[in-house]
Every structure is written in C-alpha cells, then in structure tokens.
Design an enzyme around this catalytic site. Structure first.
Site, PDB file in Angstrom:
ATOM      1  N   CYS A  12       2.750  -3.126  -0.757  1.00  0.00           N
ATOM      2  CA  CYS A  12       2.655  -2.997   0.702  1.00  0.00           C
ATOM      3  C   CYS A  12       3.799  -3.803   1.313  1.00  0.00           C
ATOM      4  O   CYS A  12       4.558  -4.482   0.615  1.00  0.00           O
ATOM      5  CB  CYS A  12       1.307  -3.520   1.206  1.00  0.00           C
ATOM      6  N   HIS A  40      -1.207 -11.326  -6.776  1.00  0.00           N
ATOM      7  CA  HIS A  40      -2.159 -11.185  -7.866  1.00  0.00           C
ATOM      8  C   HIS A  40      -1.727 -10.061  -8.806  1.00  0.00           C
ATOM      9  O   HIS A  40      -2.343  -9.003  -8.867  1.00  0.00           O
ATOM     10  CB  HIS A  40      -3.566 -10.935  -7.317  1.00  0.00           C
ATOM     11  N   CYS A  95       1.869 -13.227   4.234  1.00  0.00           N
ATOM     12  CA  CYS A  95       1.927 -11.895   4.851  1.00  0.00           C
ATOM     13  C   CYS A  95       1.773 -12.014   6.368  1.00  0.00           C
ATOM     14  O   CYS A  95       0.904 -12.748   6.850  1.00  0.00           O
ATOM     15  CB  CYS A  95       0.815 -11.018   4.279  1.00  0.00           C
ATOM     16  N   HIS A 122     -11.725 -16.514  -2.058  1.00  0.00           N
ATOM     17  CA  HIS A 122     -10.378 -15.946  -2.072  1.00  0.00           C
ATOM     18  C   HIS A 122      -9.436 -16.867  -1.287  1.00  0.00           C
ATOM     19  O   HIS A 122      -9.803 -17.373  -0.223  1.00  0.00           O
ATOM     20  CB  HIS A 122     -10.385 -14.545  -1.446  1.00  0.00           C
ATOM     21  N   GLU A 124      -6.979 -16.303   0.619  1.00  0.00           N
ATOM     22  CA  GLU A 124      -6.714 -15.874   1.994  1.00  0.00           C
ATOM     23  C   GLU A 124      -7.815 -16.346   2.935  1.00  0.00           C
ATOM     24  O   GLU A 124      -7.549 -16.869   4.020  1.00  0.00           O
ATOM     25  CB  GLU A 124      -6.585 -14.347   2.069  1.00  0.00           C
ATOM     26  N   THR A 166      -7.788  -9.332   5.114  1.00  0.00           N
ATOM     27  CA  THR A 166      -6.925  -8.145   5.272  1.00  0.00           C
ATOM     28  C   THR A 166      -7.244  -7.056   4.266  1.00  0.00           C
ATOM     29  O   THR A 166      -6.971  -5.880   4.511  1.00  0.00           O
ATOM     30  CB  THR A 166      -5.441  -8.536   5.122  1.00  0.00           C
ATOM     31  N   CYS A 194      -5.669  -5.009   6.972  1.00  0.00           N
ATOM     32  CA  CYS A 194      -4.278  -4.562   6.940  1.00  0.00           C
ATOM     33  C   CYS A 194      -4.230  -3.030   6.927  1.00  0.00           C
ATOM     34  O   CYS A 194      -5.007  -2.387   6.228  1.00  0.00           O
ATOM     35  CB  CYS A 194      -3.592  -5.129   5.704  1.00  0.00           C
ATOM     36  N   SER A 223      -7.880  -8.546  -4.875  1.00  0.00           N
ATOM     37  CA  SER A 223      -8.976  -8.068  -4.026  1.00  0.00           C
ATOM     38  C   SER A 223      -8.782  -6.616  -3.616  1.00  0.00           C
ATOM     39  O   SER A 223      -9.699  -5.801  -3.714  1.00  0.00           O
ATOM     40  CB  SER A 223      -9.084  -8.944  -2.776  1.00  0.00           C
ATOM     41  N   SER A 265      -0.312  -4.937  -4.663  1.00  0.00           N
ATOM     42  CA  SER A 265       0.497  -5.937  -5.365  1.00  0.00           C
ATOM     43  C   SER A 265       0.941  -5.435  -6.742  1.00  0.00           C
ATOM     44  O   SER A 265       1.253  -6.225  -7.621  1.00  0.00           O
ATOM     45  CB  SER A 265      -0.301  -7.236  -5.520  1.00  0.00           C
TER      46      SER A 265
END
Length: 681
Positions: A12, A40, A95, A122, A124, A166, A194, A223, A265
C-alpha cells in the site's frame, strides 16, 4: 487451473513509502536501524538485515553512528520523546493514515473517552492509545464493544469519540458503528480504516466468491493479511502463505479457479514468485495486448530483416548474432571499435584486426532520438558493435551500435518486469495498433488500449513524448516486450489520492481547480482528489446553475466540510462568511437605516422589497402609507423603487421589517404646516 490475481495485491502507499525510505538511506551509505520491524514481512526484514539494517526494540539500543527509522505502524508518544531528548537522528516512517489518527485523538479535550477498534496488543493501537489525553478502551469485535458499553465505565456526560485501527475489518467496523450509535447518539465516529485496507478487503471478498480456493500472501503477524484471510474464508477454502515454498503443501488438483491476493506489506517480488510457481503461463491481467503482440513481432521482424541482410562474406544475420557472446575474437560478429572521427551523418571507428574502415551510419548509432552524433559518442570512445555488412571492394565495414544497445539492454528490460519497475523513454514511432517506446536500446510495444490516450483521440499526440511505463509481457524467445503507460498512470493516480486523503481534515482551507460543472454543483481538483461544491454552497443568493459563479479552470479557495472515507466523497464549501448577506446587513444596515428598496412581490398583508442582494424585507400594509389603503396594489407595483426605513431585524428567523410611512409626513403635521403658511399670509 485458472488463476485470478487481485488488482490491489501488494504494497500500500504507506508501506511502499516506508520501505523505499529505508532503501534510499542504505543507498546513500547511511547506517540504519528500525524501531521494531519496518513492516510485518519477515522476508523483507531479512533482506534489510542482510544489507546491514538492524532491528531494535528501544531507542537506548541505537548505536551512536546509526539513524533510527520509526516503523509504519508508529510507536508510542513516549518513545518519540525519548529519541528527541537524546538527540538521536531519526526519520518518522509512520504511515500518514496512522499519524492522522494520532492527530485526531491528541486534539481532543482531556476528559474525552476514546474507543478504539483494533487489536490491543498491536503496535499501531498501542501508539494510538499513547496519544489519548483521557481514558481509552480497545475492542476487537461487536461483542467486546457491547461489554465495554454495558460495563458502566463510561459516564453519559463524558465526551466520546471512536476511531479504528487502519487495518480493522470493514464488516466488523460497520456492525460496531451501528451498535455504538444506538447507545451513544452523540459519539463522534471517525472512519479511519485505511482506504487501501478497505479496498483490498472488499476486492478479496468479491474475488473469493468467484473462486474455488484463495491464496493470501503475507506475514502471519500482519494484521491486514490476517483480515484478508478471514474475509476470503467466508466464501471459499483459503490458504495463508508467506513464500512460494509453502505452496508445495497445498493440493490444487480439485480447484479449477484459484484467486490470489496479498497483504499491504507483501513485496511484489514474493507475489510474482508465487504466481510463477503456481503456473508458468501466468499473465498479468492488463495484457489485453496479447492479440497485438504477434502483429508487432511481425512488423519488428520485417524491419530488422530489411536493415540487416546476410553479409557478402558470409556474415551471420542479426538473429544469430544475438546468440553469441561479446568477445574480441576476430571471427566474432560482435566486435569492438574505437571512435576516430565524427561527421554529421557518420561515425568512423578503428576495428582492431580488421583492414576495412569501420563506419556507423547515424541511423544505426542509437535507437533513442538525438540531434547530432556528438550527443551519443565522442572521439576515443570504445564501443561494442555488430557487423551489419562487409564491403571488401570499397574497404568499408558497416557497423551498428543500436543493435548492440538493444542486446545489452534486454536483460535490464527483463529485470525491470521482474521488479515491477517503472521505466521511462521516448515514443519513437506510431504503428498499427499502438506505439513503440525506446528504452535501454530496446523498442517496447505499447498497445493503443494501454497508452492512456482516449479512444476518440489520435495516438500522434504521443509522438516524441517521453512516457513512463511498466513492462507487462515478455517473449524471451523473440526478445519482444509489451508495456503499459496506463498502469503507471493509474498507480500514480491512486498513490496521489491516498496521499491526498491522508492530509485532508475537515475544516481545512485549500486551493483547488474547477474541473467540471453539473446542474447540482462544481467538482474541484484539490491536489490528487476531487471534491464537490454543492450548488447551495456556491452563493448566498439563489442561482440556477454553478456557471453563474465559477467556470472550468478557475482557481478557487474552498473549505473541506465533510470527508466520507468509506465512499471516497469530499464535500466542499465555497461561500465566505464575510459575504453572507446577513453579516453585511448586521454590519452596515442597523435598525433605523434608511434604504432604497425594490418591490419584488405583493401580498394581501403587505409588500416584499429587496434591501440588499439576498435579503428581502416586508413592508406591512399598515406601513405603506398614512392613508388607509385596501390592498398594497393600490399604492405599489412590482419593480417600484421606494424609500423605506429598517424598523426591525430578527436574525434568528431571518426577517426584516420595513416602513415607508416613517419617512412620510403625518397628515396632521402637514395640515399644521399649511395652516401656519396661511396665517403668515
């Protein structure tokens, strides 16, 4: 077995940005360590490790001559503070979509309760929580949210907001939002999944319904990859793999159609390796050029045969020469020559071991456009050349540098396809069915459908233009390559849209360009994405069409009123508060002001008159004249310009009262005045 590849598989915008950032630092010779895995994906992390990149868990582990790169998921606020307090050089590769969530939660008041949809462990989510000023609660599904809402931990008088990780499940998010709105009607919900995540999940879901099985490529700790697996599993057997080597454990014999997608990813090289392993015949979806490849090969073959005839002394043809290696062997058809003289039309070279004079005609010097031979070579240059013809009678050896360039550049073309690299080159010919682009000495065919030129427009607009494209199909046996300009345009457009969405916030004032007009509004390009100004937002006065206010090409300053991330819609405002007629009235026309007003309508109870553009006032029938009248029409008609006084303004109800009578003499005053005049006489 048919294999279907999802369009949005792979990196992405945020991941691509972070990975490129690390590789750029390495290429500049900098020593780099990443704060946690940069993404990841173990294979990419291993590659970075091989290149000297270290993975650390704390800023305190950073060596003195290293630069820290903060991972895409972001880190906790205290970690950034630690880095800055120790003056460690760092680059924040978080990000932009994640940083937007940090900004949202950090701007809330201290008593605000933040609900976060995601995985509590996580990185994030841990980072998001660190930016919350008040209490925060994390839920990963509808049941956990319901438990939090019924626990009594949140007081009804608390301000409540809700955001999501996200990479959260789109379907689960919809269910959670629905329940949340029932319990806390005033909760402010921010759609922070996202766009790349939501697009992938939706596409994977639709693709899985068309397939007998699905392959999801990506890290098992990723994730967004796990969410793709869950989405696909609802419709068909789904296998999550990290590399092509894991395919050996899957029996595909019972599946006729297999879909392939990949997490945000997952590097493109791994996706390509999986596809190649599954089938040697995999073709990119965009190769609608397949029908024209044969035609192009025939055209190119004929051109080469016309230019490269077998030599008089038995020299081999170009097709045979390409199979030979470059060497200094006197019997080789690929030779080395040193430039000894340059003229406007030819380059003369000395070929060791040959008695003939070596000549390269200007048309055989380079496949890429040039003005003069000196732009390509210089005296003293040593060149690899192909013998095109030996003329012993004239003592001339006809040579080509253009053909050796094509031979040398072929491996780079193949590598560019494997790496999904963007190439750049000039359009050197317009041919039947498309155009030829020259790059690295090789001509690449781009079918008309992949040039990006509209069907109703001639391809001549591309002649001599420098274009960016990707190689989408290769025929190694015939050394033919097919490219697509369109795929690069679409990728860059999507990246620009994602970057623009990451920067946008409600309330932001931004300058844009009017792209098109419709009966209901104007569409404005605000830097990679389009927003719409509704016709009601264009003017404080009623208009019939947007063209009364703006035209295509106008530069306009707009305000972002609303962002619909799910449907990718942006509502823009154009009206300025200072242009609001009621603000003008408040400022310049207080009660008691005398105005000239134009009668615009008549009713049984009075007349309506325009005070200023956008505001009409009512002259009640009792305020038209001191004399008694039956209807306003007895004294006024539409279009009359009258003198009136503003007697009352109700800004809440948007009403203005006017009086003509206040500016007229009362009958008794007029009688007294006449009587005084009579006495004086």
């Amino acid at each position: 077995m048919q294999i279907k590849l999802a369009e949005t598989a792979g990196f992405c915008f945020g991941v691509d940005r972070a990975v490129n950032l690390v590789y750029d630092l390495i290429s500049k010779g900098e020593k780099v360590c990443t704060l946690g895995p940069i993404i990841h994906n173990q294979q990419l992390v291993d590659d970075l490790k091989h290149r000297g990149v270290k993975t650390i868990e704390s800023p305190f582990e950073c060596e003195s001559d290293f630069k820290i790169v903060v991972r895409t998921h972001g880190v906790e606020k205290s970690v950034i503070e630690d880095i800055e307090s120790r003056n460690i050089p760092y680059v924040n590769a978080t990000c932009p979509f994640v940083r937007k969530i940090h900004k949202i939660v950090s701007e809330q008041e201290s008593g605000t309760v933040t609900l976060i949809a995601g995985d509590e462990k996580h990185p994030e989510v841990m980072g998001i929580r660190s930016f919350c000023k008040g209490e925060s609660f994390v839920f990963k599904n509808e049941n956990e949210l319901e438990f939090i809402l019924n626990s009594g931990k949140i007081h009804s008088d608390n301000r409540i907001i809700c955001v999501s990780q996200t990479t959260f499940s789109l379907e689960e998010w919809k269910k959670c939002k629905k329940n949340l709105k029932k319990v806390y009607t005033k909760c402010e919900i921010f759609d922070t999944i996202c766009s790349a995540t939501s697009d992938r999940q939706q596409e994977a879901y639709e693709l899985s319904k068309q397939c007998d099985a699905m392959i999801v490529i990506g890290g098992r700790h990723s994730s967004n990859t796990c969410k793709l697996r869950d989405v696909c599993s609802e419709n068909t057997p789904t296998f999550l793999i990290e590399t092509a080597s894991e395919l050996s454990g899957i029996d595909f014999s019972t599946y006729k159609v297999v879909g392939v997608t990949a997490g945000a990813s997952t590097p493109s090289v791994i996706i390509k390796e999986v596809l190649k392993t599954m089938s040697e015949e995999i073709k990119e979806k965009e190769v609608e050029a397949a029908e024209t490849v044969a035609e192009t090969a025939e055209i190119a073959d004929n051109a080469e045969k016309a230019a490269v005839d077998p030599s008089a002394d038995g020299e081999t043809t170009f097709a045979e020469m390409l199979e030979e290696s470059f060497s200094d062997d006197d019997t080789s058809k690929v030779v080395k020559g040193i430039v000894v003289n340059i003229t406007p039309t030819e380059v003369f070279v000395d070929v060791p071991g040959r008695k003939q004079t070596g000549v390269i005609a200007a048309e055989d010097l380079s496949a890429e456009p040039f003005d003069k031979c000196e732009d390509v070579v210089a005296i003293g240059d040593e060149l690899d050349l192909i013998i095109m013809k030996t003329d012993d009678q004239d003592g001339v050896l006809k040579l080509s540098k253009k053909l050796t360039d094509a031979f040398k550049g072929w491996d780079e073309i193949v590598a560019a396809k494997e790496a999904d690299e963007i190439l750049e080159g000039p359009v050197t010919a317009i041919i039947r069915g498309g155009v030829l682009v020259t790059v690295k000495g090789t001509r690449v065919f781009v079918p008309a459908s992949l040039t990006g030129v509209p069907r109703n427009q001639e391809l001549d607009v591309l002649k001599d233009a420098t274009v960016r494209f990707k190689i989408i199909d290769i025929n190694n046996a015939r050394r033919r390559a097919v490219g697509s300009i369109k795929v690069v345009v679409l990728e860059e457009k999507k990246a620009a849209e994602e970057a623009a969405w990451a920067k946008l916030e409600e309330g932001m004032v931004i300058t844009g360009t009017v792209k098109s007009l419709t009966s209901y509004g104007a569409f404005v390009d605000i830097g990679g994405v389009d927003g719409m100004i509704h016709i009601s937002e264009l003017s404080w006065t009623r208009i019939k069409h947007p063209s009364e206010v703006v035209k295509v090409g106008d530069q306009v300053e707009v305000t972002v009123k609303a962002l619909d991330d799910e449907n990718k819609k942006i509502s823009l405002g154009f009206k300025k508060i200072e242009d609001n007629p009621w603000e003008i009235l408040k400022r310049d026309y207080p009660v008691g002001t005398d105005v000239e007003a134009t009668v615009v309508g008549l009713a049984a109870f009075g007349a309506f008159a325009n005070v200023i553009p956008g505001i009409d006032g009512l002259i009640h029938i009792s305020q038209i004249s001191w004399e008694r009248i039956k209807t306003p029409a007895d004294a006024l008609k539409v279009g009359d310009v009258v003198n009136a006084r503003i007697t009352e303004i109700d800004f809440d109800k948007k009403r203005v009262s006017l009086s003509m009578k206040d500016l007229l003499e009362k009958p008794e005053e007029k009688i007294e005045a006449l009587s005084d005049d009579a006495d004086e006489e």
